[in-house]
Design a protein around this motif. Sequence first.
Motif, mmCIF file in Angstrom:
data_model
loop_
_atom_site.group_PDB
_atom_site.id
_atom_site.type_symbol
_atom_site.label_atom_id
_atom_site.label_comp_id
_atom_site.label_asym_id
_atom_site.label_seq_id
_atom_site.Cartn_x
_atom_site.Cartn_y
_atom_site.Cartn_z
ATOM 1 N N MET B 1 0.856 -1.192 0.000
ATOM 2 C CA MET B 1 0.000 0.000 0.000
ATOM 3 C C MET B 1 0.894 1.245 0.000
ATOM 4 O O MET B 1 1.824 1.337 0.792
ATOM 5 C CB MET B 1 -0.866 -0.020 1.267
ATOM 6 N N ASP B 2 0.648 2.151 -0.914
ATOM 7 C CA ASP B 2 1.506 3.332 -0.891
ATOM 8 C C ASP B 2 1.006 4.338 0.166
ATOM 9 O O ASP B 2 -0.031 4.151 0.797
ATOM 10 C CB ASP B 2 1.696 3.944 -2.284
ATOM 11 N N LEU B 3 1.786 5.372 0.323
ATOM 12 C CA LEU B 3 1.559 6.297 1.428
ATOM 13 C C LEU B 3 0.190 6.980 1.352
ATOM 14 O O LEU B 3 -0.534 7.061 2.349
ATOM 15 C CB LEU B 3 2.692 7.337 1.425
ATOM 16 N N ASN B 4 -0.166 7.448 0.167
ATOM 17 C CA ASN B 4 -1.468 8.107 0.029
ATOM 18 C C ASN B 4 -2.618 7.161 0.322
ATOM 19 O O ASN B 4 -3.617 7.564 0.916
ATOM 20 C CB ASN B 4 -1.635 8.706 -1.370
ATOM 21 N N GLU B 5 -2.450 5.885 -0.075
ATOM 22 C CA GLU B 5 -3.488 4.893 0.232
ATOM 23 C C GLU B 5 -3.603 4.668 1.740
ATOM 24 O O GLU B 5 -4.698 4.522 2.267
ATOM 25 C CB GLU B 5 -3.181 3.560 -0.475
ATOM 26 N N ARG B 6 -2.450 4.648 2.403
ATOM 27 C CA ARG B 6 -2.479 4.500 3.872
ATOM 28 C C ARG B 6 -3.225 5.661 4.514
ATOM 29 O O ARG B 6 -4.043 5.470 5.418
ATOM 30 C CB ARG B 6 -1.050 4.478 4.440
ATOM 31 N N ILE B 7 -2.930 6.874 4.058
ATOM 32 C CA ILE B 7 -3.588 8.056 4.613
ATOM 33 C C ILE B 7 -5.095 8.002 4.337
ATOM 34 O O ILE B 7 -5.915 8.202 5.237
ATOM 35 C CB ILE B 7 -2.962 9.354 4.029
ATOM 36 N N GLU B 8 -5.440 7.677 3.098
ATOM 37 C CA GLU B 8 -6.865 7.629 2.747
ATOM 38 C C GLU B 8 -7.606 6.550 3.528
ATOM 39 O O GLU B 8 -8.764 6.734 3.911
ATOM 40 C CB GLU B 8 -7.032 7.426 1.237
ATOM 41 N N LYS B 9 -6.936 5.433 3.766
ATOM 42 C CA LYS B 9 -7.555 4.361 4.546
ATOM 43 C C LYS B 9 -7.801 4.833 5.982
ATOM 44 O O LYS B 9 -8.895 4.653 6.528
ATOM 45 C CB LYS B 9 -6.648 3.128 4.543
ATOM 46 N N GLN B 10 -6.803 5.469 6.570
ATOM 47 C CA GLN B 10 -6.975 5.986 7.938
ATOM 48 C C GLN B 10 -8.138 6.975 7.992
ATOM 49 O O GLN B 10 -8.966 6.944 8.896
ATOM 50 C CB GLN B 10 -5.694 6.688 8.411
ATOM 51 N N LEU B 11 -8.200 7.846 6.999
ATOM 52 C CA LEU B 11 -9.244 8.881 7.002
ATOM 53 C C LEU B 11 -10.624 8.288 6.781
ATOM 54 O O LEU B 11 -11.599 8.720 7.397
ATOM 55 C CB LEU B 11 -8.947 9.941 5.933
ATOM 56 N N SER B 12 -10.706 7.263 5.913
ATOM 57 C CA SER B 12 -12.036 6.716 5.630
ATOM 58 C C SER B 12 -12.543 5.860 6.793
ATOM 59 O O SER B 12 -13.740 5.735 6.994
ATOM 60 C CB SER B 12 -12.026 5.930 4.322
ATOM 61 N N GLU B 13 -11.617 5.283 7.563
ATOM 62 C CA GLU B 13 -12.046 4.409 8.664
ATOM 63 C C GLU B 13 -12.276 5.157 9.978
ATOM 64 O O GLU B 13 -12.800 4.597 10.936
ATOM 65 C CB GLU B 13 -11.002 3.301 8.878
ATOM 66 N N ASN B 14 -11.830 6.415 10.025
ATOM 67 C CA ASN B 14 -11.925 7.163 11.286
ATOM 68 C C ASN B 14 -12.565 8.530 11.045
ATOM 69 O O ASN B 14 -11.899 9.463 10.603
ATOM 70 C CB ASN B 14 -10.516 7.358 11.873
ATOM 71 N N PRO B 15 -13.874 8.642 11.318
ATOM 72 C CA PRO B 15 -14.573 9.891 11.021
ATOM 73 C C PRO B 15 -14.015 11.109 11.760
ATOM 74 O O PRO B 15 -14.070 12.218 11.240
ATOM 75 C CB PRO B 15 -16.020 9.618 11.437
ATOM 76 N N VAL B 16 -13.476 10.890 12.959
ATOM 77 C CA VAL B 16 -12.837 12.008 13.668
ATOM 78 C C VAL B 16 -11.406 11.569 13.979
ATOM 79 O O VAL B 16 -11.177 10.685 14.805
ATOM 80 C CB VAL B 16 -13.577 12.374 14.976
#
Lengths: 91, 103
Positions: B1-16
């Motif tokens: 998983m590249d870095l942007n995917e990691r960030i997007e995954k964190q953001l999509s799984e955590n609303p706050v």
Amino acid sequence: MTSERTAAIRQRLQSRFEPIELLVKDQSHLHAGHEGAKDGRGHFDVSISSAAFEGLSQIQRHRMVYDALAELMTTDIHALRIKASTPTELH
Amino acid sequence: MDLNERIEKQLSENPVLLYMKGSPDFPQCGFSGQTVAALKATGTSFSYVNILEDPEIREGLKAYSNWPTFPQLYVNGELVGGCDIVVEMYHSGELQKLLGGKE
């Protein structure tokens, strides 16, 4: 060095926003020895009031300030407290 | 998983989600500490990432969000702002409104 830095910050913000009020304070002394102060960059406090912020959200205003400071954010500034208002909000 | 995917995954799984220096119990920077205090005062539970422990995310997020400093608060994947904005929103009541019902 400290006064050169605040002068550089002031100059960038003045030419970009033509503010009616611009206060720049170097607060690096409050953070000496703090983890983030180790690389020598400073902590600054900016209070700026400009018609350029009219109709914009706080996040848009902060982005404009960061953008105007550009590479100073990586060479001179570690932390920046920003208070960005329009002339009408000021009074 | 590249870095942007990691960030997007964190953001999509955590609303706050708060990207901060240190942890909510032991913030390593005054600005992160003040942001945590405002969030805690709203009574909303929030996720966090200690960017001091994750240098890759630390550099990647600055580029991802085009925002040069930490902390950074995200709600529903959108950058809300850093310390000054979050604290100001808390005082005006906007933060409570934004976080209402999100956990």
